[in-house]
Scaffold this active site. Structure first.
Site, PDB file in Angstrom:
ATOM      1  NE  ARG A 170     -15.210   5.727  11.165  1.00 22.93           N
ATOM      2  CZ  ARG A 170     -14.011   5.890  11.707  1.00 22.93           C
ATOM      3  NH1 ARG A 170     -13.671   5.147  12.721  1.00 22.93           N
ATOM      4  NH2 ARG A 170     -13.160   6.760  11.214  1.00 22.93           N
ATOM      5  NE  ARG A 174     -21.090  17.656  16.489  1.00 24.55           N
ATOM      6  CZ  ARG A 174     -20.082  17.746  15.634  1.00 24.55           C
ATOM      7  NH1 ARG A 174     -20.154  18.570  14.612  1.00 24.55           N
ATOM      8  NH2 ARG A 174     -19.007  17.032  15.830  1.00 24.55           N
ATOM      9  NE  ARG A 247     -14.372  -1.191  -1.244  1.00 25.82           N
ATOM     10  CZ  ARG A 247     -14.642  -1.603  -2.474  1.00 25.82           C
ATOM     11  NH1 ARG A 247     -14.489  -2.869  -2.812  1.00 25.82           N
ATOM     12  NH2 ARG A 247     -15.072  -0.734  -3.374  1.00 25.82           N
ATOM     13  NE  ARG A 278     -11.798   9.829   2.544  1.00 25.17           N
ATOM     14  CZ  ARG A 278     -11.964   9.242   3.739  1.00 25.17           C
ATOM     15  NH1 ARG A 278     -12.497   9.922   4.731  1.00 25.17           N
ATOM     16  NH2 ARG A 278     -11.573   8.017   3.954  1.00 25.17           N
ATOM     17  CD  GLU A 298      -9.606   7.788   0.665  1.00 32.39           C
ATOM     18  OE1 GLU A 298      -9.098   8.835   1.125  1.00 32.39           O
ATOM     19  OE2 GLU A 298     -10.341   7.048   1.329  1.00 32.39           O
ATOM     20  CE1 TYR A 346     -12.358   2.868   9.667  1.00 36.93           C
ATOM     21  CE2 TYR A 346     -14.626   2.133   9.669  1.00 36.93           C
ATOM     22  CZ  TYR A 346     -13.677   3.050   9.313  1.00 36.93           C
ATOM     23  OH  TYR A 346     -14.065   4.150   8.594  1.00 36.93           O
ATOM     24  CG  ASP A 348     -10.684   6.466  14.645  1.00 38.03           C
ATOM     25  OD1 ASP A 348     -10.793   6.402  13.412  1.00 38.03           O
ATOM     26  OD2 ASP A 348     -11.657   6.527  15.418  1.00 38.03           O
TER      27      ASP A 348
END
Ligand code: UDP
Length: 366
Positions: A170, A174, A247, A278, A298, A346, A348
């Site tokens: 994911r 770059r 999880r 996070r 989190e 999982y 998005d």
């Protein structure tokens, strides 16, 4: 009142499906055991800040028709997710890009960065067999140790050597100076929050909150010709073939009398020094300038029955067990399964919207 559909779960999947069926003249009842609609996209306004109560949700898509579909329900701003990583107090740009490589190795040009990566990836010979090997083969050991290893082990509660390489796919790598976390051409946050979108999607549907479908399934199912179930598929069957693993996450929301706490929407904590993965400062999703702020920490933890499932653990054992439940589900005469928990994926948000639209088309064609 008799319905065409009972939809179990008022999250994004259930809401898109409900909307599609409603616009085709169907009568819909949506039930959810939570006290609010929106599922994990749910946002709540605190001091004029839309707080993502179940973690950061940033909408993005590579498909123009999906973007335009979402625009029917809200205006989106031009937020671009550029999280930073904090490793023992030092800040690194995410995703892995020239800014990150400059910070870690002092390299300035793409060729220098590539040479560093090539030198470090040599330790992996052959096809990477797990997340650790995959990560090192992508970005080298230094980046792995600073930005991946401990974060991933906190998030999944397992050593990187025992995790599938697919999780890390994911994350973009770059060789340009570009901190945009996503590659999709369309990205943004809905002005006014996600709850308002789901509310619009559910317009014209009956909604009953605080209703546990599984506790009363016969009575509720009898109210409609068909059922869409978006809860956990193993829970639907009482986990009688064994429990799928998940999880879970816990959020600690803090309201503070500070205008700007962390200067960015998302900070990843990539070392074991912090127990959370996070912190999210919600106002930055909508460029807010309120005198107060809300920050959410989190904390990942191991799921057990009775706890809210978040991420499916898509390893071989769980996939095989899911496949058994899926076959049973496919044989159900009036119930279809959908969404992250109903299909143990999982996903998005864009995957969820696409899958719900596809299911709606399939149902209509029946
Ligand atoms: N990841 C990482 N370091 C980071 C952020 C992500 O190693 O700072 C890895 C980690 O293994 C995680 C995966 O990338 O499980 C996917 O991260 P993403 O932020 O996309 O996960 P989500 O937002 O869906 O929780």
């Amino acid at each position: 009142m008799h319905y065409d559909y009972v939809i179990v779960g008022a999250g994004l999947f259930g809401a898109v499906f409900a909307h599609e069926m409603r616009t085709r003249g169907k009568k819909i009842l949506v039930v959810d055991r939570r006290s609010h609609i929106g599922g994990n996209c749910y946002t709540e306004s605190i001091d004029g800040i839309n707080v993502h109560k179940y973690g950061a949700h940033i909408f993005r898509t590579s498909r123009r028709e999906i973007w335009e579909y979402m625009l029917r329900f809200a205006d989106f701003n031009n937020f671009v997710n550029s999280p930073i990583a904090n490793f023992h107090g030092k800040i690194y740009n995410m995703p892995f890009n020239m800014n990150t490589f400059n910070r870690i190795w002092g390299v300035v040009t793409p060729a220098e960065a590539q040479a560093k990566i090539d030198e470090q990836r040599r330790e992996i010979v052959g096809e990477p067999r797990n997340l650790e090997e995959k990560a090192i083969s992508l970005v080298g050991r230094d980046v792995y140790e600073i930005l991946i290893k401990e974060y991933t082990e906190k998030q999944w509660g397992r050593p990187c050597r025992e995790l599938p390489a697919s999780i890390i796919r994911r994350l973009p790598v770059r060789l340009i100076y570009d901190n945009n976390y996503f590659n999709d051409p369309y990205q943004g946050i809905p002005k006014g929050g996600y709850t308002a979108i789901v509310e619009k999607m559910l317009d014209g549907c009956d909604v009953r909150l605080g209703v546990d479908y599984l506790a009363d399934r016969e009575k509720l199912s009898n109210l409609a010709d068909r059922v869409l179930y978006t809860g956990a598929i193993d829970e639907y069957y009482g986990r009688d073939m064994g429990s799928l693993e998940y999880r879970s996450l816990r959020f600690e929301h803090k309201r503070m009398a500070i205008r700007n706490f962390q200067g960015v929407a998302v900070v990843n904590y990539t070392s074991f020094a912090e127990p959370y993965t996070r912190s999210i400062e919600h106002k930055h999703f909508e460029f807010g300038d309120q005198p107060t702020t809300v920050v959410s920490y989190e904390y990942p933890f191991e799921w057990s029955p009775g706890v809210e499932p978040y991420y499916p653990i898509n390893d071989a054992r769980n996939q095989a067990l899911y496949e058994k439940y899926r076959q049973r589900a496919a044989a159900e005469p009036k119930t279809v399964f959908g969404g992250r928990l109903g299909t143990y994926r999982y996903t998005d948000m864009q995957d969820t919207v696409i899958a719900a639209l596809e299911l709606a088309n399939k149902e209509v064609a029946k």
